[in-house]
Design an enzyme around this catalytic site. Structure first.
Site: not given
Length: 477
Positions: A322-325, A366, A397, A427
């Site tokens: 699962e390489p992800g990003r 992030r 704010c 993300y």
């Protein structure tokens, strides 16, 4: 060319800039490994993405704007799949690669990655619905999550999902009841914490014991035995994910040794044809980030599993990753328009330039969540002004509403300039919110020199439509 502005003095890098940030000779230059492969500047100095000037994208779609290079996503998907298949084939086994739905998911992106041969992992009923609406084969989906509801598990089994990654003893019993009631058979994996700590932010490290995911190595033995007692559950393997934004293979190799040891122990109770070692491979967010080439990662991890299996005299299982990003992250760029700039005396005679843009933590939380670092470049022109240490901030704010904590930008950056932040394909869209009642931006995909909206942006009317106290405007339902 623009002349340096006396109102934007150059900061003192020795007192305010982080140690890793180096003042560039040219604050217009693009670090190639941070930007999409086809990002460049045209003859007028305007940033082009997929062959389209960023200024044209602003004119057509407005800002903030999430931009996604379809060819980059597809190319990274193919390269990743080829790398892991080749690494596994050298040891006589097969490999499957799962695209991370949580990184970025829309029906269009589902279509891209499935056409490139990737499976998809999801972790909520909503992600499952999007994947299925995008034409994903249920048999090539995996379902993650530490608190899958009964309804989500029911929907997964009913859809014929390829595998469910079991995360707790309660989940075993929930699934046992569902498969018995439906007369179904469901393939499952056990998520196991190997105890290996990824070298990453604490919130991104997911294999240590004191956290919400999975079973300990010890508890996994009893969990496997219980799964095997249920006639409708088929235990096909183990799953381990040590974290996200990881460079290098050392953590994966150590984790593989511990997981293969457990795998070997559980073989006494039946075959385990699959070993999913997760992924979470890192990408470059700044010029100093140096991600490990995917081919090296694939070879290093597969070789480590092969060695551990050989030592124990067991057959190597098929592998899943699962390489992800790593597939979608580098393909994304966010465009903002500068609203205000303000030099602020920060002590010791040093000045930091604050650059406020028309987005912020609602489209990229992030930095606020993890202290994540990003890069930025002026996208609408070239400047010959001296670099100034800047902090790009949003319009919300919150003092923590930071988009780019530290970056050298041209000292003459001014309201109306277009600012581009790379490596935002993962993300950002998926974590976005309506904080301060800010509508979420549209997502525009680029391919073949053309741009098209794949997720429409929200409007104020969209936000008001959910408030039951608002009277619908005339002509609106």
């Amino acid at each position: 060319m623009s002349a340096p502005s006396p109102s934007h003095p150059q900061a003192q890098p020795d007192s305010l800039a982080p140690e890793w940030l180096v003042e560039p000779d040219d604050a217009n230059a693009l670090a190639a490994h941070v930007w999409p492969e086809r990002a460049s500047r045209d003859t007028d100095g305007v940033l082009t993405l997929g062959g389209i000037p960023a200024t044209e994208l602003r004119e057509r779609f407005g800002t903030p704007l999430w931009v996604l290079d379809e060819d980059e996503v597809r190319g990274r998907g193919r390269r990743t799949l080829d790398a892991f298949r080749a690494a596994a084939a050298r040891h006589g086994v097969q490999a499957r690669v799962y695209y991370a739905g949580k990184a970025f998911l829309s029906t269009e992106v589902v279509r891209w990655v499935r056409e490139e041969g990737l499976a998809i992992d999801v972790c909520t009923g909503g992600e499952l619905a999007v994947a299925l609406a995008g034409g994903a084969d249920p048999a090539r989906l995996g379902f993650h999550g530490n608190n899958k509801s009964v309804a989500e598990l029911e929907a997964s089994v009913a859809a014929g999902i390829g595998s469910i990654v079991i995360d707790s003893p309660i989940e075993i019993e929930r699934l046992a009841a569902i498969v018995e009631r439906r007369g179904a058979t469901q393939a499952v994996l056990l998520r196991v914490n190997s105890g290996v700590h990824a070298e990453t932010h604490d919130f991104l490290a997911t294999a240590h014991e004191d956290q919400k995911f999975g079973f300990t190595l010890t508890d996994a033995v009893a969990a496997a035995a219980r799964v095997r007692e249920v006639p409708g559950l088929e235990l096909i393997g183990l799953h381990c994910h040590i974290g996200s934004q990881i460079f290098g293979t050392a953590g994966f190799q150590e984790s593989a040794a511990r997981i293969v040891e457990l795998h070997a122990e559980l073989l006494a109770g039946g075959d385990l044809p699959v070993l999913n070692l997760g992924g979470g491979f890192g990408i470059a967010y700044t010029s100093v980030d140096d991600p490990t080439p995917i081919e090296d990662l694939a070879a290093g991890i597969a070789d480590a599993v092969a060695r551990e299996c050989e030592v124990r005299g067991i057959r190597m299982p098929d592998l899943a990753f699962e390489p992800g990003r790593a597939i979608v992250g580098p393909a994304g760029v966010t465009l903002y328009e500068v609203g205000t700039t303000k030099p602020v005396e920060a002590g010791d005679g040093a000045t930091r330039l604050y650059v406020s843009v028309d987005g912020g933590m609602s489209d990229n939380p992030r930095p606020a969540l993890y202290g994540a670092q990003f890069s930025a470049r002026v996208a609408s022109r070239i400047s010959d002004a001296a670099p100034a240490l800047a902090r790009v901030v949003g319009k919300h704010c919150e003092s923590g509403d930071i988009v780019v904590d530290a970056e050298y930008l041209p000292g003459d950056i001014t309201p109306g300039d277009l600012l581009a932040v790379p490596a935002t394909g993962a993300y950002c869209f998926s974590l976005a919110s309506n904080y301060n009642y800010v509508p979420r931006p549209p997502v525009v995909a680029l391919r073949g020199g053309e741009a098209r909206v794949i997720v429409r942006g929200e409007t104020i009317d969209d936000l008001l439509s959910r408030d039951v106290g608002v009277t619908p405007r005339e002509g609106k339902a």
